[in-house]
Motif scaffolding. Structure first.
Motif, PDB file in Angstrom:
ATOM      1  N   SER A 199      45.788  -9.265  21.675  1.00 26.64           N
ATOM      2  CA  SER A 199      45.239  -9.130  23.021  1.00 26.64           C
ATOM      3  C   SER A 199      46.382  -9.269  24.020  1.00 26.64           C
ATOM      4  N   GLU A 200      46.095  -9.006  25.285  1.00 31.36           N
ATOM      5  CA  GLU A 200      47.139  -9.086  26.307  1.00 31.36           C
ATOM      6  C   GLU A 200      47.746 -10.491  26.380  1.00 31.36           C
ATOM      7  N   ARG A 201      46.934 -11.524  26.079  1.00 34.35           N
ATOM      8  CA  ARG A 201      47.454 -12.904  26.163  1.00 34.35           C
ATOM      9  C   ARG A 201      48.455 -13.214  25.060  1.00 34.35           C
ATOM     10  N   ASP A 202      48.480 -12.363  24.028  1.00 33.69           N
ATOM     11  CA  ASP A 202      49.439 -12.561  22.928  1.00 33.69           C
ATOM     12  C   ASP A 202      50.797 -11.945  23.230  1.00 33.69           C
ATOM     13  N   LEU A 203      50.892 -11.170  24.313  1.00 34.07           N
ATOM     14  CA  LEU A 203      52.117 -10.416  24.603  1.00 34.07           C
ATOM     15  C   LEU A 203      52.925 -11.073  25.723  1.00 34.07           C
ATOM     16  N   GLU A 204      54.226 -10.838  25.681  1.00 36.79           N
ATOM     17  CA  GLU A 204      55.110 -11.202  26.787  1.00 36.79           C
ATOM     18  C   GLU A 204      55.884  -9.959  27.191  1.00 36.79           C
ATOM     19  N   ASN A 205      55.710  -9.569  28.442  1.00 34.91           N
ATOM     20  CA  ASN A 205      56.333  -8.332  28.928  1.00 34.91           C
ATOM     21  C   ASN A 205      55.941  -7.127  28.065  1.00 34.91           C
ATOM     22  N   ARG A 259      47.809 -28.743  16.034  1.00 36.73           N
ATOM     23  CA  ARG A 259      46.361 -28.981  16.199  1.00 36.73           C
ATOM     24  C   ARG A 259      45.954 -28.686  17.639  1.00 36.73           C
ATOM     25  N   ASN A 260      46.726 -29.190  18.576  1.00 35.25           N
ATOM     26  CA  ASN A 260      46.416 -28.959  19.993  1.00 35.25           C
ATOM     27  C   ASN A 260      46.539 -27.484  20.350  1.00 35.25           C
ATOM     28  N   GLU A 261      47.516 -26.815  19.740  1.00 34.77           N
ATOM     29  CA  GLU A 261      47.724 -25.386  20.000  1.00 34.77           C
ATOM     30  C   GLU A 261      46.512 -24.567  19.575  1.00 34.77           C
ATOM     31  N   ILE A 262      45.987 -24.836  18.397  1.00 38.19           N
ATOM     32  CA  ILE A 262      44.859 -24.031  17.921  1.00 38.19           C
ATOM     33  C   ILE A 262      43.575 -24.385  18.668  1.00 38.19           C
ATOM     34  N   LEU A 263      43.427 -25.654  19.053  1.00 42.17           N
ATOM     35  CA  LEU A 263      42.243 -26.037  19.838  1.00 42.17           C
ATOM     36  C   LEU A 263      42.250 -25.343  21.195  1.00 42.17           C
ATOM     37  N   SER A 264      43.428 -25.223  21.785  1.00 40.18           N
ATOM     38  CA  SER A 264      43.554 -24.519  23.070  1.00 40.18           C
ATOM     39  C   SER A 264      43.216 -23.039  22.899  1.00 40.18           C
ATOM     40  N   PHE A 265      43.673 -22.468  21.790  1.00 39.70           N
ATOM     41  CA  PHE A 265      43.390 -21.062  21.495  1.00 39.70           C
ATOM     42  C   PHE A 265      41.887 -20.842  21.334  1.00 39.70           C
ATOM     43  N   ILE A 266      41.231 -21.747  20.612  1.00 42.99           N
ATOM     44  CA  ILE A 266      39.777 -21.634  20.404  1.00 42.99           C
ATOM     45  C   ILE A 266      39.035 -21.828  21.715  1.00 42.99           C
ATOM     46  N   GLU A 267      39.530 -22.751  22.549  1.00 41.15           N
ATOM     47  CA  GLU A 267      38.899 -23.034  23.837  1.00 41.15           C
ATOM     48  C   GLU A 267      38.864 -21.790  24.723  1.00 41.15           C
ATOM     49  N   ASP A 268      39.880 -20.939  24.584  1.00 40.98           N
ATOM     50  CA  ASP A 268      39.923 -19.695  25.370  1.00 40.98           C
ATOM     51  C   ASP A 268      38.920 -18.663  24.860  1.00 40.98           C
ATOM     52  N   GLY A 269      38.328 -18.944  23.700  1.00 41.82           N
ATOM     53  CA  GLY A 269      37.311 -18.049  23.144  1.00 41.82           C
ATOM     54  C   GLY A 269      37.811 -17.231  21.972  1.00 41.82           C
TER      55      GLY A 269
END
Length: 482
Positions: A136-142, A188-198
């Protein structure tokens, strides 16, 4: 089953030969499996190769080979690492294995369909061939994939989708409650944040017209199964899912998945979703390691700094490579590799450390009859403390701390020699204390440097499990001259 360990590595993608990063993951998992066996636990260690997908089809074409020829040659290099790195895996699964792997994958697909979690839709998305994933667009940088620094392809086709969004709350709850532990905490925090975004539903197939190299989707012969759906299922297909229910139930759930940080989302979001849809328990732990850099730079073919683990083993020995990977690479962070640092660590910790201590003690002990002697309380206490501390670190997946703690026991032994000067006193009790300590060290280092451990143990004669005599141990780790 009580006291069992089912541990897996991720399966290596066969678009290129093994590199030092894959060796790191293999050795980490192997050390944990060996510690488990030393504790008397039933242990099953799985590794393997991921051999489908468009990236492999392209790599094979570039070399003028069929995908079968290409993956056979690369898979053999990964299998050969077992001997090179002294790995003790119990099974090596290949995703091209139509007898062992495909039935489990197909059985899992049917379960997802029965749950109503597979549906068809027209889709247009950004596909990164390097990741073998839609981004998705959130996975990209530039506009570029952050892992491969390459713009993804725009793909439009009719695909089958997995209803991952349906399981978002259950996955989040499993992580937060500790049902599925992710280490280290930062991941753990990274994946929880990812899930929180949907969590979005995942395209689970590709048009067979565009991608023939993969498992055909059951009942949809015009579709090829998405490579990650195929690959993740290896953890259950290898232990009998869909074919041998008794064997599968004996080992599942996995106790530890050992993976790299770049594939966290697949293992901590998509894979749990698939398992929940199939009504299967989630893995108990996902341990995420970092990357190895070379002199501070990311390893890449273009920079010419990729390290071949087999070349290292051929020059320095498997024990030296295992030790460096387990001790000098922080288990849950990025680490660095350079030949200069490798040789410094070799001389300091192996040649001057374990090797020198084994030589000193065995020289003192050679020809001495230890019949009837027992180690004193101080020595046993020091060993007990080291075992407790090392186990505590290992349970937190801090393997570098475990190794460091074991090596403090060697340092203590050297200090004990220097303090008591047994070469002057010839005191049999002092010498036996050192022999007893060295024998305990040999057990503790077996998961780290198995060849050296075996040589140390071989030097001792036992009677009713008690040490009665010892032979001189030749130089385990000859110093490297500059």
């Amino acid at each position: 089953m009580q006291n069992k360990l089912y541990i897996t590595t991720s399966i290596a993608y066969t678009n290129a030969p093994p590199h030092i990063g894959y060796a790191l993951e293999s050795v980490q998992a192997d050390a944990m499996a060996r510690w488990s066996r030393l504790k008397g636990h039933s242990t099953y260690f799985l590794t393997g190769t991921d051999e489908h997908g468009s990236k492999i089809a392209k790599a094979a074409e570039e070399e003028g080979k069929s995908p079968e020829e290409f993956t056979d040659s690369i898979a053999k290099k990964f299998i050969d690492l077992k001997k090179a790195l002294d790995l003790t895996w119990d099974n090596f699964i290949r995703t091209t294995d139509q007898k062992k792997h495909w039935p489990g994958v197909e059985a899992l697909w049917h379960k997802l369909e029965e749950q109503g979690d597979i549906y068809e839709k027209e889709y247009e998305g950004l596909y990164c061939v390097g990741c073998e994933a839609f981004l998705s667009e959130r996975d990209l940088e530039n506009g570029l994939c952050t892992n491969h620094q390459r713009a993804p392809e725009v793909i439009k086709e009719k695909n089958l989708f997995f209803r991952l969004s349906k399981y978002q709350d259950q996955i989040k709850k499993a992580i937060e409650s500790g049902e599925m532990v992710i280490e280290p905490e930062g991941r753990r925090n990274e994946i929880l944040s990812f899930i929180e975004d949907g969590l979005e539903d995942v395209s689970f197939s590709r048009s067979r017209e565009k991608l023939k190299w993969g498992i055909p989707v059951p009942g949809h012969e015009d579709q090829t199964m998405y490579v990650w759906c195929d690959a993740l299922a290896n953890y259950i297909s290898a232990i009998g899912y869909g074919q041998n229910e008794k064997e599968f139930r004996k080992w599942w759930p996995a106790d530890i998945h050992v993976i790299g940080k770049d594939i966290l989302r697949f293992h901590a979001a998509i894979w749990p979703g698939m398992l929940l849809a199939a009504g299967l328990p989630l893995p108990r732990h996902i341990f995420v390691h970092g990357f190895i850099k070379s002199n501070g730079e990311k390893m890449s073919k273009s920079l010419g700094n990729v390290i071949d683990p087999v070349d290292l083993v051929n020059k320095y020995g498997s024990d030296a490579v295992r030790y460096y990977l387990l001790r000098e690479i922080p288990s849950n962070e990025d680490g660095d590799f350079s030949i200069k640092k490798f040789e410094e660590i070799y001389n300091a910790d192996l040649a001057n450390g374990l090797g020198n201590f084994a030589s000193r003690v065995s020289t003192l002990a050679e020809g001495v009859d230890f019949g009837g002697l027992e180690a004193n309380g101080e020595i046993e206490k020091k060993i007990g403390e080291a075992i407790k501390d090392a186990a505590g670190s290992a349970n937190k997946f801090k393997l570098h701390e475990t190794v460091a703690r074991i090596w403090t026991l060697i340092q203590y032994g050297d200090g004990y020699v220097n303090e008591h000067k047994p070469w002057e006193s010839k005191d049999k009790q002092i010498i036996f204390n050192l022999v007893f300590l060295l024998r305990a060290v040999a057990d503790l280092v077996e998961p780290i440097v198995p060849k050296a451990s075996a040589k140390i143990k071989k030097a001792f004669a036992l009677k009713k499990e008690k040490i009665v005599s010892a032979k001189k141990i030749e130089n385990l780790f000859p110093r490297l001259d500059k």
